[in-house]
Structures are given as structure tokens and as C-alpha cells.
Design an enzyme around this catalytic site. Structure first.
Site, PDB file in Angstrom:
ATOM      1  N   HIS A 112     -65.468 -28.670 -62.677  1.00 13.46           N
ATOM      2  CA  HIS A 112     -64.542 -29.321 -61.741  1.00 13.46           C
ATOM      3  C   HIS A 112     -63.088 -28.935 -61.970  1.00 13.46           C
ATOM      4  O   HIS A 112     -62.181 -29.629 -61.530  1.00 13.46           O
ATOM      5  CB  HIS A 112     -64.725 -30.847 -61.807  1.00 13.46           C
ATOM      6  CG  HIS A 112     -66.053 -31.302 -61.278  1.00 13.46           C
ATOM      7  ND1 HIS A 112     -66.546 -32.583 -61.434  1.00 13.46           N
ATOM      8  CD2 HIS A 112     -67.014 -30.629 -60.582  1.00 13.46           C
ATOM      9  CE1 HIS A 112     -67.735 -32.675 -60.849  1.00 13.46           C
ATOM     10  NE2 HIS A 112     -68.048 -31.501 -60.339  1.00 13.46           N
ATOM     11  N   GLU A 207     -76.004 -46.460 -70.565  1.00 16.66           N
ATOM     12  CA  GLU A 207     -76.597 -47.074 -69.373  1.00 16.66           C
ATOM     13  C   GLU A 207     -77.603 -46.156 -68.699  1.00 16.66           C
ATOM     14  O   GLU A 207     -77.524 -44.940 -68.823  1.00 16.66           O
ATOM     15  CB  GLU A 207     -75.495 -47.418 -68.367  1.00 16.66           C
ATOM     16  CG  GLU A 207     -74.637 -48.566 -68.851  1.00 16.66           C
ATOM     17  CD  GLU A 207     -73.491 -48.870 -67.916  1.00 16.66           C
ATOM     18  OE1 GLU A 207     -73.570 -48.526 -66.721  1.00 16.66           O
ATOM     19  OE2 GLU A 207     -72.502 -49.446 -68.417  1.00 16.66           O
TER      20      GLU A 207
END
Ligand code: APR
Length: 239
Positions: A112, A207
Site C-alpha cells: 500500500h 481476534e
């Protein structure tokens, strides 16, 4: 660390904002996430830059100031050490903060782009501007306002970088994802490529993510603790 058995294995570390979180760099989503406080439509797309370039540059300058207040953590160092034991390991990162470089890692692909580069769209030139947190230059000699060399929302990734990444990932033995929510494509599709080409795929993330089911092993820990577990497993296999 004695990891002779992985010397000739190709390891790809695939990192996202959660990799930098322990350094104090905010993630994009979840609690404290940048996109909870800032609308990306106003700060992180070409349309925003076209309508108010200074506003967008100020936002990215703030990201640079915040990133330079932070330092690489033990997890970054573990990756660097593993790289020093292997001939062929890579980091494919979605992060733009340059933290892997500061930890002296090598073979880094920045999917990115980078906070530390600017680009002149008219002359197709890239400028490195990394000495200070504040931008040293905002204008190209040709008069064009420089834009951060970052892949924003609605931008396409550089096809050469993507092709290189696909080649590296398709031929890796271990694919270790660390701290990415796996919601931004095409990056989010990369674990699937590693898996379909037979790599052992490990996700380190406190998570569950939308890509968790593609991994062989899910380590529900922070980046540093998860990387320590990974090294311990590799060392066990050596005995
Ligand atoms: N260790 C490991 N993972 C962590 C930690 C930690 N200490 N803290 C948070 N995480 C995990 C979160 O659970 C979450 O899954 O990091 C992930 C961060 O997700 P995002 O904020 O969505 O970051 P990322 O996946 O890198 O975002 C992808 O989105 O806005 C764009 O271009 C930006 O590159 C970015 C892309």
C-alpha cells in the site's frame, strides 16, 4: 534461536496494522481505529486530494509525526532475526509506516505504498522524503502538488508489485499473517493463494477475522506473543 531447518524454506510474513499496534501506531478499524475518527472519503482517496490537497497532506503529515514517535517492538525484531536465519524470507506488508525497515528487516514489499514517499503524477517521479516528520517538499519542480505515494481507497495496486507478491507467495513454505483484519482486497485474498499452493498458513491475531478459516493454525495472541509461539514451535520441530 537455532532455526537451521528453516534455512532453505521460504517464509512470508504478511503484516497489517495490528503488527504496528504494539508500537503504539493506531490500527484502522476496531477500537481506536483511524477510520473511526477520520472519514477516509475526506483524507484517503484521490477525490479528497483533488478537492483539498493541503488538507490531505496535513493528515498524512500527522500520520508521519505519530509514526516517528513510535519504535519497532520485539515482534519486529523477531521477524528480523528469523530473516537472518533464512535465505529466502519476505515481508509483504500493508503498512505504510516503515516500521519493518526501522527494525532492519529486508525483502520488504509495501503493498500500500509508504508514508515516506511522495509522487508527482505529472512526471511519474517518486521522491523519498524521510528525514523529518514534516514534509520537506510539497511541490514538484514542475509545479505539481505532490501526493503521498500511498494506495488509497479506490486506487489500484501497482501491478508489478502485485505480480511479484503473487510469485513469492505462491512458492512459500510458511505464510504467517500478523495483525490484519483481512477486509481490504486484493491484499485480503493473498492468504488464500498461499493456502492453495500448499504453504502452512498461520494467523496471529487476538481476534477472529473473515479470513481465519483459510489458516491451518490460528494463534489468538498479540504479534509479539504469537511470534514467540511460532519460533518455539519451529525450535521444537528441530529437536
Ligand atoms: N497484535 C496482532 N494483531 C492485532 C493487535 C496486536 N497487538 N492489535 C490489533 N490487532 C489486529 C486486529 O484484531 C485487526 O484484525 O489487527 C487487525 C487490524 O485491522 P485493520 O485496522 O483493518 O488493519 P489492516 O488489516 O492492516 O487494514 C488493511 O485498510 O484502510 C486500509 O490501507 C489501509 O492497509 C490498510 C488496510
Amino acid at each position: 534461536m537455532n532455526l537451521n531447518k528453516i534455512k532453505n524454506k521460504r517464509i512470508v510474513f504478511f503484516t497489517g496494522a495490528g503488527m504496528s499496534a504494539e508500537s503504539g501506531v493506531p490500527t484502522y478499524r476496531g477500537s481506536g481505529g483511524i477510520w473511526n475518527s477520520y472519514k477516509w472519503q475526506e483524507y484517503a482517496c484521490q477525490r479528497a486530494f483533488d478537492s483539498n490537497p493541503e488538507h490531505v497532506l496535513d493528515f498524512h503529515q500527522l500520520r508521519r509525526i505519530e509514526a516517528l514517535k513510535c519504535k519497532p517492538h520485539v515482534g519486529h525484531d523477531i521477524i528480523t532475526q528469523i530473516q537472518n536465519y533464512t535465505n529466502n524470507s519476505w515481508i509483504v506488508t500493508q503498512n505504510i509506516d516503515g516500521m519493518h525497515q526501522r527494525a532492519k528487516s529486508k525483502n520488504i514489499i509495501e503493498l500500500h505504498g509508504s508514508l515516506w514517499e511522495l509522487r508527482c503524477e505529472k512526471e511519474m517521479k517518486i521522491f523519498t522524503d524521510a528525514k523529518k516528520p514534516e514534509y520537506a517538499i510539497r511541490l514538484c519542480e514542475c509545479g505539481t502538488i505532490l501526493r503521498p505515494n500511498i494506495v488509497w481507497f479506490e486506487d489500484s495496486l501497482d501491478q508489478n508489485i502485485l505480480n511479484n507478491t503473487y510469485e513469492i507467495v505462491s512458492n512459500c513454505d510458511f505464510f504467517i499473517s500478523i495483525g490484519t483484519s483481512g477486509v481490504v482486497f486484493p491484499a485480503a485474498g493473498i492468504p488464500k493463494l498461499a493456502k492453495s499452493n500448499g504453504a502452512l498458513c498461520i494467523e496471529i491475531n487476538p481476534e477472529n477475522t473473515s479470513m481465519s478459516s483459510y489458516y491451518d493454525i490460528n494463534i489468538r495472541k498479540s504479534a509479539t506473543e504469537g511470534l514467540k509461539d511460532f519460533v518455539e514451535e519451529l525450535s521444537k520441530n528441530e529437536k
